[in-house]
Design an enzyme around this catalytic site. Sequence first.
Site, mmCIF file in Angstrom:
data_model
loop_
_atom_site.group_PDB
_atom_site.id
_atom_site.type_symbol
_atom_site.label_atom_id
_atom_site.label_comp_id
_atom_site.label_asym_id
_atom_site.label_seq_id
_atom_site.Cartn_x
_atom_site.Cartn_y
_atom_site.Cartn_z
ATOM 1 N N ARG A 60 -10.045 1.177 1.791
ATOM 2 C CA ARG A 60 -9.054 1.663 0.839
ATOM 3 C C ARG A 60 -9.640 1.878 -0.545
ATOM 4 N NH1 ARG A 60 -6.734 -1.578 4.559
ATOM 5 N NH2 ARG A 60 -4.726 -0.883 5.431
ATOM 6 N N HIS B 280 -9.679 5.398 4.537
ATOM 7 C CA HIS B 280 -10.573 5.958 5.559
ATOM 8 C C HIS B 280 -10.807 7.465 5.421
ATOM 9 C CE1 HIS B 280 -10.899 2.142 7.327
ATOM 10 N NE2 HIS B 280 -10.016 2.218 8.293
ATOM 11 N N HIS C 202 -15.653 3.050 13.726
ATOM 12 C CA HIS C 202 -14.420 2.266 13.856
ATOM 13 C C HIS C 202 -14.099 1.950 15.324
ATOM 14 C CE1 HIS C 202 -10.417 0.833 12.686
ATOM 15 N NE2 HIS C 202 -10.759 1.013 11.413
ATOM 16 N N TYR D 234 -13.187 -0.146 18.502
ATOM 17 C CA TYR D 234 -12.498 -1.393 18.833
ATOM 18 C C TYR D 234 -13.125 -1.954 20.103
ATOM 19 C CZ TYR D 234 -8.503 -0.192 15.753
ATOM 20 O OH TYR D 234 -7.689 0.126 14.681
ATOM 21 N N GLU E 146 -16.944 -3.351 11.426
ATOM 22 C CA GLU E 146 -17.302 -2.135 10.707
ATOM 23 C C GLU E 146 -18.376 -2.449 9.658
ATOM 24 O OE1 GLU E 146 -13.460 -0.313 9.391
ATOM 25 O OE2 GLU E 146 -12.660 -1.966 10.608
#
Length: 351
Positions: free
Chosen positions: A80, A105, A179, A181, A315
């Site tokens: 952010r 992002h 990013h 997961y 990340e």
Amino acid sequence: MVILQEYYGEIDGRTITAFTMVNDHGMEITCLDYGCIITKIVASDRNGHFENIVLGFDSIEEYQKYSPYFGAIIGRFAGRIKNAEFNLNGKTYQLAKNNNDNHLHGGLQGFDKVFWETKTALEADSTKLEFTYLSKSGEEGYPGNLLMKVTYTLNNKNELIISYKGESDESTLLNVTNHTYFNLSGNLKRDILNHQLTIKSRKFVELDERLIPTGKILSVENTPFDFQNGRKIKDGMKSGHVQNWIAGNGYDHPFLLTEQQNKEIILLDEESGRELIIETDEPAVVLYTGNQLEAEESYSIRGVPSRNYLGLCLETQGLPDSIHNPHFPSSILKKGEVFQSVTKYKFGIKS
């Protein structure tokens, strides 16, 4: 070693191609030329069973409708930026607002939502995909024509190496990451709460209620943020620590690394035996434990209903909102300079 290509879908009449890199041990990584999205990583457990260990979809329509950045390259700025604006060299730049009044992002159409030019290379012990994208000056509010190259390499050591390179004709901000997961249980059989994580970090960044860094860097000592000797992810979910509560009963925090390129991040699923070792030259890693995966509109991930803690992100990057915190490592890319970074993911079995 082999690289396979197949049709994946279309956006606005443009074809999306899925590339699958396969090494000599049967490990597979599938990714798209849209967003550099990693859709699958297929790796063995201790019993020789090969299963997918990342979250992703089988159609581009699902990515467009549901994806919380599954597997994508994030940029120009990962994390952010407060109030979606910054000042650089005496000029104020207004960025796209896509996270309430903040920028997240890379904005409404960051690197995760663009087509990348792709080249393939096949070598004796590795396969490579080189992605290139020109982010034009003014895109999402950023200055400078930025030429980005991202290279995915899969080798016979069961390593995925992600290399980043960027160069701009004006000074700008750049903070990129992947990013993905992860869920090492395989095919999402279990959530990640019993995954054990080790991070070589003595400090983490405090967040406010909007998940914006306050500017304070806190000690991990005697907190659920101390991963130096390994701990289960569920410790953060059960914790009463205010920072875990702010993140949605888990983690969404940057950790400053005390070492680089020396097994500084280790993720283990004891039941399957799968282990992931991450090494990077970046100053930090953001740990996000999927605390917001239960969306208002329910969806499934390859047949598994979405739910919190179904995957976690590690990340590797610079710190979010660093432009407003001069004591943070800088993410300013000066005109004519070259940004380069490498993160290695080694997939193995814990004996």
